[in-house]
Design an enzyme around this catalytic site. Structure first.
Site, PDB file in Angstrom:
ATOM      1  N   SER A 142       0.844  -1.197   0.000  1.00 18.78           N
ATOM      2  CA  SER A 142       0.000   0.000   0.000  1.00 18.78           C
ATOM      3  C   SER A 142       0.877   1.244   0.000  1.00 18.78           C
ATOM      4  O   SER A 142       1.944   1.263   0.633  1.00 18.78           O
ATOM      5  CB  SER A 142      -0.880   0.030   1.255  1.00 18.78           C
ATOM      6  OG  SER A 142      -1.552   1.273   1.325  1.00 18.78           O
ATOM      7  N   TYR A 155      -1.302  -1.501  10.165  1.00 18.03           N
ATOM      8  CA  TYR A 155      -1.519  -1.837   8.749  1.00 18.03           C
ATOM      9  C   TYR A 155      -0.226  -1.672   7.953  1.00 18.03           C
ATOM     10  O   TYR A 155       0.167  -2.556   7.190  1.00 18.03           O
ATOM     11  CB  TYR A 155      -2.619  -0.930   8.204  1.00 18.03           C
ATOM     12  CG  TYR A 155      -2.937  -1.101   6.733  1.00 18.03           C
ATOM     13  CD1 TYR A 155      -3.642  -2.209   6.274  1.00 18.03           C
ATOM     14  CD2 TYR A 155      -2.560  -0.134   5.805  1.00 18.03           C
ATOM     15  CE1 TYR A 155      -3.966  -2.347   4.926  1.00 18.03           C
ATOM     16  CE2 TYR A 155      -2.887  -0.252   4.459  1.00 18.03           C
ATOM     17  CZ  TYR A 155      -3.583  -1.357   4.023  1.00 18.03           C
ATOM     18  OH  TYR A 155      -3.903  -1.491   2.690  1.00 18.03           O
TER      19      TYR A 155
END
Ligand code: NAP
Length: 247
Positions: A142, A155
């Site tokens: 990401s 995350y």
């Protein structure tokens, strides 16, 4: 000169909705037989398979929680039995809850690492012995890893692990003629990104990239199509950010 065989069979994890569904649609259009993996969204996965099949593709839905090694093993068995040996693995399944580190619960920490990291580990381990020569692996990182925004510590840590897997695994597969890359999307309009955000927050994200919009699942599906396709044969061990220029 040997002409490499065009890959035929692809597994896309977490393909019942969001980016994974768009990847499955795109790979089916590219000519792959596609296994649509899901955890709980069987109705959505079945509907997608029906759509792909109606369009002339070969496709099956396969339930497996990627965090569970035995279920992942069974998923590979099922796909091999029904579609044939696997050429392309897309490790798209993932979860995100933005919570400040100090407020993160043990349960949420475990769930995020189990799905994003262990899930990727489980499928990579199977792929090491089961992917065809000439195969392709596309992992999911990401762009948030580059942005260091509050709320993303856990995350981002899972995606840092996925990037580490990508670099090392590409080298461990020496001699197998299999590439291992990752795509690192910026904000994409899926429930993972949209849920829990106000319209104002969404618009702020949409204004971040110089291209001044949110990404759509199809923007990422085309990058995966490239990495899984014949033109990316010399791209290996790389992280490809696809984010409209946000970072
Ligand atoms: P999404 O819309 O929330 O979809 C997630 C998909 O993953 C669903 O199909 C879900 O299936 C599946 N899934 C969840 N847990 C699973 C498990 N344990 N085993 C198997 N499948 C599971 O998410 P998305 O936005 O498409 O995200 C896809 C990937 O892109 C993720 O790795 C995410 O981290 C990454 N990413 C997304 C963005 C973004 O802005 N959207 C940005 C950067 C990176 P069920 O419906 O069956 O639960």
């Amino acid at each position: 000169m040997n002409t490499p065989r065009h890959p035929q069979v692809a597994i896309v994890t977490g393909a019942s909705r969001g980016i994974g569904a768009a990847v499955a649609q795109r790979l089916a259009r590219d000519g792959f037989a596609v296994a649509v993996n899901y955890a709980s969204g069987s109705a959505q996965a079945d509907a997608l398979v029906a759509e792909l099949t109606a369009a002339g593709a070969r496709a099956i839905a396969v339930q497996a929680d990627v965090a569970n090694a035995e279920e992942v093993r069974r998923m590979f068995d099922t796909v091999e039995a029904q579609l044939g040996r696997i050429d392309v693995l897309v490790n798209n399944a993932g979860v995100l809850k933005t919570v400040p580190l100090a407020e993160h619960t043990d349960a949420l920490y475990d769930q995020t690492f189990d799905i994003n990291v262990r899930g990727t580990f489980n499928t990579l381990r199977e792929a090491a012995t089961r992917l065809n020569e000439g195969g392709r692996i596309v992992n999911f990182s990401s762009t948030t890893l580059a942005l260091n925004m509050p709320g993303y510590a856990i995350y981002n840590a899972t995606k840092a692990a996925v990037e580490a897997f990508t670099h090392v695994f590409a080298k461990e597969l020496r001699g197998r003629d299999i590439t291992v890359n990752a795509v690192a999307p910026g904000p994409i309009a899926t429930s993972l990104f949209l849920d829990g955000k106000t319209e104002e927050q969404i618009q702020a994200f949409a204004k971040m990239p110089p291209l001044q919009r949110l990404g759509q699942p199809e923007d990422i599906a085309s990058v995966v199509s490239f990495l899984a396709g014949p033109d990316a044969g010399w791209v290996n061990g790389q992280i490809l950010r696809a984010n409209g220029g946000v970072a």
